[in-house]
Design an enzyme around this catalytic site. Structure first.
Site, short mmCIF file in Angstrom:
data_model
loop_
_atom_site.label_atom_id
_atom_site.label_comp_id
_atom_site.label_asym_id
_atom_site.label_seq_id
_atom_site.Cartn_x
_atom_site.Cartn_y
_atom_site.Cartn_z
N ASP A 8 5.86 2.53 3.94
CA ASP A 8 5.57 2.35 2.51
C ASP A 8 5.87 3.64 1.77
O ASP A 8 5.85 4.73 2.36
CB ASP A 8 4.10 1.96 2.30
CG ASP A 8 3.83 1.55 0.85
OD1 ASP A 8 4.42 0.55 0.40
OD2 ASP A 8 3.06 2.24 0.17
N GLU A 10 5.34 5.70 -2.27
CA GLU A 10 4.82 5.74 -3.64
C GLU A 10 5.86 6.45 -4.49
O GLU A 10 6.53 7.39 -4.02
CB GLU A 10 3.48 6.46 -3.70
CG GLU A 10 2.35 5.76 -2.95
CD GLU A 10 2.04 4.37 -3.49
OE1 GLU A 10 2.27 4.13 -4.69
OE2 GLU A 10 1.56 3.53 -2.71
N HIS A 57 -1.24 5.27 -8.05
CA HIS A 57 -1.43 5.97 -6.78
C HIS A 57 -2.39 7.15 -6.85
O HIS A 57 -2.83 7.66 -5.82
CB HIS A 57 -0.08 6.46 -6.24
CG HIS A 57 0.79 7.10 -7.27
ND1 HIS A 57 0.45 8.26 -7.94
CD2 HIS A 57 2.00 6.73 -7.77
CE1 HIS A 57 1.41 8.59 -8.79
NE2 HIS A 57 2.37 7.68 -8.72
N HIS A 162 -3.46 3.19 -4.65
CA HIS A 162 -2.60 2.89 -3.50
C HIS A 162 -2.00 4.18 -2.97
O HIS A 162 -1.55 5.03 -3.74
CB HIS A 162 -1.50 1.92 -3.89
CG HIS A 162 -1.98 0.53 -4.13
ND1 HIS A 162 -2.02 -0.42 -3.15
CD2 HIS A 162 -2.47 -0.06 -5.25
CE1 HIS A 162 -2.50 -1.55 -3.64
NE2 HIS A 162 -2.78 -1.35 -4.91
N ASP A 167 -1.40 2.29 2.80
CA ASP A 167 -0.76 0.97 2.70
C ASP A 167 0.06 0.65 3.95
O ASP A 167 0.13 -0.50 4.38
CB ASP A 167 0.13 0.90 1.46
CG ASP A 167 -0.66 0.61 0.19
OD1 ASP A 167 -1.88 0.43 0.29
OD2 ASP A 167 -0.05 0.57 -0.90
#
Length: 230
Positions: A8, A10, A57, A162, A167
């Protein structure tokens, strides 16, 4: 030996073509369907402000001061994922950003040319059409506890940011749950097959066949049945 990497990122925004960049990468190793605890995690200096994406985030411009640029972590990242199949939720988004970073470095190759890709969003869409497919929805469906991955302040203020690593950890669990055989994710109705085919039940019904009373529908009930969808 099957090696998967749940991955994942960001970012500072939605589209790389608008100049948005990666600010965090998180990856979790799955080996023979076991989460090994081996992880890759880096915060990255994007050479631009994070803007409104901080609301998603929680990563501020200040927290990214003196963090390495993507080019500085790229060798370690590519080494970590080498030879693995990548598990990504909404793969085009993350792949688009990673490929953009490689292109900025002058690397012509794309991640999907280096590693096979599994998109858990597409799996969910095919198996559960018309339902919610976000990671939060899938986590609730599989009873995966996500609160342990948020800070005390976030939980206290009911604001959950997040993070790429958190994640990726959740995604690893989601993938194992959704590919673990006959899961409740893909079977909304109860499974009665074992009851129907149970030899003991069949034998019992045959033995009591003479005592079973059959009640037939009368003419009115038949008419109602035949005209139900008219």
């Amino acid at each position: 030996m099957e090696r998967l990497i749940a991955l994942d990122t960001e970012t500072t925004g939605i589209l790389p073509k608008e100049g948005h960049r990666i600010i965090e990468v998180g990856a979790v190793e799955i080996l023979n369907r076991e989460i090994t605890g081996t992880e890759f995690h880096k915060y990255i200096q994007p050479n631009r402000t994070v803007g409104d994406s901080v609301n998603i985030h929680g990563i501020s411009d200040k927290s990214l001061i003196n963090k390495p640029q993507f080019e500085q972590i790229s060798d370690d990242f590519l080494t970590f994922i080498e030879g693995a199949t990548l598990v990504i939720h909404n793969a085009p988004f993350d792949l688009g950003f990673i490929n953009n970073e490689l292109q900025i470095m002058g690397v012509d190759k794309k991640i999907e040319n280096l590693c096979p890709i599994i998109d858990t969003l597409e799996i969910s869409k095919k198996k559960r059409p018309g339902r919610m497919h976000g990671m939060d929805a899938l986590s609730r469906h599989f009873n995966i506890n996500t609160e342990a991955r948020f800070t005390v302040n976030e939980l206290k203020n009911k604001i959950k940011h997040h993070g790429a690593l958190s994640d990726a950890q959740i995604l690893a669990e989601i993938y194992l749950a959704m590919t673990g055989g006959q899961s409740i994710l893909f079977q909304e109705s109860s499974n009665t097959e074992s009851q129907i085919s149970d030899p003991i039940l069949v034998k019992k019904n045959i033995a009591n066949k003479g005592n079973i009373k059959v009640i037939y529908a009368n003419n009115k009930e038949i008419d109602l049945h035949n005209n139900f969808f008219k």
